[in-house]
Design a protein around this motif. Structure first.
Motif, PDB file in Angstrom:
ATOM      1  N   ASN A 158      -1.549 -20.459 -44.345  1.00 51.42           N
ATOM      2  CA  ASN A 158      -1.648 -21.794 -44.940  1.00 51.42           C
ATOM      3  C   ASN A 158      -0.528 -22.699 -44.457  1.00 51.42           C
ATOM      4  OD1 ASN A 158      -3.924 -21.240 -46.636  1.00 51.42           O
ATOM      5  ND2 ASN A 158      -2.562 -20.011 -47.892  1.00 51.42           N
ATOM      6  N   LYS A 159      -0.875 -23.919 -44.180  1.00 53.72           N
ATOM      7  CA  LYS A 159       0.080 -24.931 -43.728  1.00 53.72           C
ATOM      8  C   LYS A 159       0.022 -26.121 -44.686  1.00 53.72           C
ATOM      9  CE  LYS A 159       0.714 -22.739 -39.793  1.00 53.72           C
ATOM     10  NZ  LYS A 159       1.552 -21.615 -39.876  1.00 53.72           N
ATOM     11  N   LEU A 160       0.998 -27.016 -44.593  1.00 51.13           N
ATOM     12  CA  LEU A 160       0.987 -28.202 -45.449  1.00 51.13           C
ATOM     13  C   LEU A 160      -0.244 -29.061 -45.182  1.00 51.13           C
ATOM     14  CD1 LEU A 160       4.753 -29.219 -45.539  1.00 51.13           C
ATOM     15  CD2 LEU A 160       3.402 -28.136 -47.338  1.00 51.13           C
ATOM     16  N   GLY A 161      -0.753 -29.044 -43.960  1.00 48.57           N
ATOM     17  CA  GLY A 161      -1.987 -29.769 -43.660  1.00 48.57           C
ATOM     18  C   GLY A 161      -3.169 -29.216 -44.444  1.00 48.57           C
ATOM     19  N   ASP A 162      -3.179 -27.902 -44.652  1.00 50.63           N
ATOM     20  CA  ASP A 162      -4.234 -27.288 -45.467  1.00 50.63           C
ATOM     21  C   ASP A 162      -4.138 -27.768 -46.915  1.00 50.63           C
ATOM     22  OD1 ASP A 162      -5.133 -25.770 -43.271  1.00 50.63           O
ATOM     23  OD2 ASP A 162      -3.683 -24.186 -43.709  1.00 50.63           O
ATOM     24  N   LEU A 163      -2.916 -27.892 -47.401  1.00 49.10           N
ATOM     25  CA  LEU A 163      -2.712 -28.403 -48.756  1.00 49.10           C
ATOM     26  C   LEU A 163      -3.281 -29.812 -48.877  1.00 49.10           C
ATOM     27  CD1 LEU A 163      -1.513 -28.306 -51.601  1.00 49.10           C
ATOM     28  CD2 LEU A 163       0.667 -29.032 -50.605  1.00 49.10           C
ATOM     29  N   ASN A 164      -3.014 -30.626 -47.885  1.00 50.62           N
ATOM     30  CA  ASN A 164      -3.540 -31.986 -47.862  1.00 50.62           C
ATOM     31  C   ASN A 164      -5.076 -31.968 -47.944  1.00 50.62           C
ATOM     32  OD1 ASN A 164      -2.886 -34.792 -47.653  1.00 50.62           O
ATOM     33  ND2 ASN A 164      -3.679 -34.761 -45.574  1.00 50.62           N
ATOM     34  N   ASN A 165      -5.695 -31.074 -47.187  1.00 44.91           N
ATOM     35  CA  ASN A 165      -7.158 -30.957 -47.210  1.00 44.91           C
ATOM     36  C   ASN A 165      -7.664 -30.551 -48.594  1.00 44.91           C
ATOM     37  OD1 ASN A 165      -7.334 -31.653 -44.502  1.00 44.91           O
ATOM     38  ND2 ASN A 165      -7.282 -29.533 -43.818  1.00 44.91           N
ATOM     39  N   HIS A 166      -6.971 -29.621 -49.234  1.00 45.67           N
ATOM     40  CA  HIS A 166      -7.370 -29.183 -50.581  1.00 45.67           C
ATOM     41  C   HIS A 166      -7.267 -30.331 -51.589  1.00 45.67           C
ATOM     42  CE1 HIS A 166      -8.084 -24.962 -49.867  1.00 45.67           C
ATOM     43  NE2 HIS A 166      -6.928 -24.860 -49.243  1.00 45.67           N
ATOM     44  N   LEU A 167      -6.198 -31.112 -51.474  1.00 45.92           N
ATOM     45  CA  LEU A 167      -6.013 -32.235 -52.399  1.00 45.92           C
ATOM     46  C   LEU A 167      -7.113 -33.280 -52.216  1.00 45.92           C
ATOM     47  CD1 LEU A 167      -2.140 -32.598 -52.200  1.00 45.92           C
ATOM     48  CD2 LEU A 167      -3.475 -31.730 -54.137  1.00 45.92           C
ATOM     49  N   PHE A 168      -7.453 -33.575 -50.971  1.00 52.98           N
ATOM     50  CA  PHE A 168      -8.526 -34.547 -50.735  1.00 52.98           C
ATOM     51  C   PHE A 168      -9.883 -33.995 -51.164  1.00 52.98           C
ATOM     52  CE2 PHE A 168      -5.529 -36.905 -47.992  1.00 52.98           C
ATOM     53  CZ  PHE A 168      -5.755 -38.173 -48.516  1.00 52.98           C
ATOM     54  N   ALA A 169     -10.095 -32.694 -51.002  1.00 52.19           N
ATOM     55  CA  ALA A 169     -11.344 -32.085 -51.455  1.00 52.19           C
ATOM     56  C   ALA A 169     -11.460 -32.196 -52.977  1.00 52.19           C
ATOM     57  CB  ALA A 169     -11.418 -30.626 -51.007  1.00 52.19           C
ATOM     58  N   ALA A 170     -10.348 -31.990 -53.687  1.00 51.21           N
ATOM     59  CA  ALA A 170     -10.363 -32.132 -55.143  1.00 51.21           C
ATOM     60  C   ALA A 170     -10.683 -33.568 -55.534  1.00 51.21           C
ATOM     61  CB  ALA A 170      -9.009 -31.704 -55.727  1.00 51.21           C
ATOM     62  N   LEU A 171     -10.116 -34.514 -54.815  1.00 46.83           N
ATOM     63  CA  LEU A 171     -10.390 -35.929 -55.078  1.00 46.83           C
ATOM     64  C   LEU A 171     -11.869 -36.244 -54.855  1.00 46.83           C
ATOM     65  CD1 LEU A 171      -9.283 -38.748 -55.731  1.00 46.83           C
ATOM     66  CD2 LEU A 171      -8.821 -39.026 -53.292  1.00 46.83           C
ATOM     67  N   GLU A 172     -12.432 -35.714 -53.802  1.00 44.43           N
ATOM     68  CA  GLU A 172     -13.850 -35.937 -53.526  1.00 44.43           C
ATOM     69  C   GLU A 172     -14.731 -35.336 -54.617  1.00 44.43           C
ATOM     70  OE1 GLU A 172     -14.748 -34.592 -49.565  1.00 44.43           O
ATOM     71  OE2 GLU A 172     -13.294 -35.983 -48.681  1.00 44.43           O
ATOM     72  N   ARG A 173     -14.362 -34.137 -55.093  1.00 41.61           N
ATOM     73  CA  ARG A 173     -15.150 -33.523 -56.170  1.00 41.61           C
ATOM     74  C   ARG A 173     -15.076 -34.367 -57.437  1.00 41.61           C
ATOM     75  NH1 ARG A 173     -12.806 -28.852 -53.965  1.00 41.61           N
ATOM     76  NH2 ARG A 173     -11.230 -28.820 -55.594  1.00 41.61           N
ATOM     77  N   LEU A 174     -13.899 -34.935 -57.721  1.00 36.95           N
ATOM     78  CA  LEU A 174     -13.741 -35.759 -58.913  1.00 36.95           C
ATOM     79  C   LEU A 174     -14.546 -37.056 -58.824  1.00 36.95           C
ATOM     80  CD1 LEU A 174      -9.970 -35.372 -59.745  1.00 36.95           C
ATOM     81  CD2 LEU A 174     -11.884 -34.783 -61.233  1.00 36.95           C
ATOM     82  N   SER A 175     -14.789 -37.519 -57.625  1.00 34.59           N
ATOM     83  CA  SER A 175     -15.507 -38.784 -57.479  1.00 34.59           C
ATOM     84  C   SER A 175     -17.019 -38.606 -57.387  1.00 34.59           C
ATOM     85  CB  SER A 175     -14.995 -39.531 -56.240  1.00 34.59           C
ATOM     86  OG  SER A 175     -15.297 -38.805 -55.076  1.00 34.59           O
ATOM     87  N   GLY A 176     -17.487 -37.385 -57.598  1.00 37.02           N
ATOM     88  CA  GLY A 176     -18.930 -37.147 -57.576  1.00 37.02           C
ATOM     89  C   GLY A 176     -19.628 -37.927 -58.680  1.00 37.02           C
ATOM     90  N   GLU A 177     -20.584 -38.755 -58.299  1.00 42.36           N
ATOM     91  CA  GLU A 177     -21.238 -39.635 -59.268  1.00 42.36           C
ATOM     92  C   GLU A 177     -22.326 -38.938 -60.086  1.00 42.36           C
ATOM     93  OE1 GLU A 177     -22.497 -43.242 -57.392  1.00 42.36           O
ATOM     94  OE2 GLU A 177     -20.555 -43.524 -56.416  1.00 42.36           O
ATOM     95  N   ASP A 178     -22.759 -37.781 -59.658  1.00 43.48           N
ATOM     96  CA  ASP A 178     -23.837 -37.097 -60.355  1.00 43.48           C
ATOM     97  C   ASP A 178     -23.343 -35.992 -61.286  1.00 43.48           C
ATOM     98  OD1 ASP A 178     -22.947 -35.525 -58.278  1.00 43.48           O
ATOM     99  OD2 ASP A 178     -24.939 -34.791 -57.730  1.00 43.48           O
ATOM    100  N   MET A 179     -22.064 -36.033 -61.637  1.00 42.08           N
ATOM    101  CA  MET A 179     -21.483 -34.999 -62.488  1.00 42.08           C
ATOM    102  C   MET A 179     -21.643 -35.348 -63.966  1.00 42.08           C
ATOM    103  SD  MET A 179     -18.011 -34.282 -60.276  1.00 42.08           S
ATOM    104  CE  MET A 179     -17.297 -33.190 -61.461  1.00 42.08           C
TER     105      MET A 179
END
Length: 79
Positions: A3-24
């Motif tokens: 794992n690298k800090l870039g991977d952490l960045n990807n995880h954080l953006f993935a969490a943000l995308e999941r939170l913005s799901g309009e059909d939840m």
């Protein structure tokens, strides 16, 4: 190390995308918010650790070997 800090960045953006799901549903949003909070808590610790490592590297770059007696935990075992 896998794992690298870039991977952490990807995880954080993935969490943000999941939170913005309009059909939840409200329940899914609440569950995802809890998950995101846990991710952020771990991310904060990882970032703090990386910051500490960076500060140690800067000390070494600025002062070289002469800084080691003040940093026995990273330079050599205490006697």
């Amino acid at each position: 190390m896998k794992n690298k800090l870039g991977d952490l960045n990807n995880h954080l953006f993935a969490a943000l995308e999941r939170l913005s799901g309009e059909d939840m549903t409200a329940e899914q949003i609440e569950q995802e918010a809890k998950r995101a909070s846990a991710i952020v808590a771990v991310a904060d610790t990882i970032i703090s650790n990386a910051d500490t490592q960076l500060k140690a590297a800067k000390l070494w770059a600025e002062h070289g070997q002469q800084i080691m007696p003040m940093l026995p935990q990273i330079g050599r075992a205490e006697t």
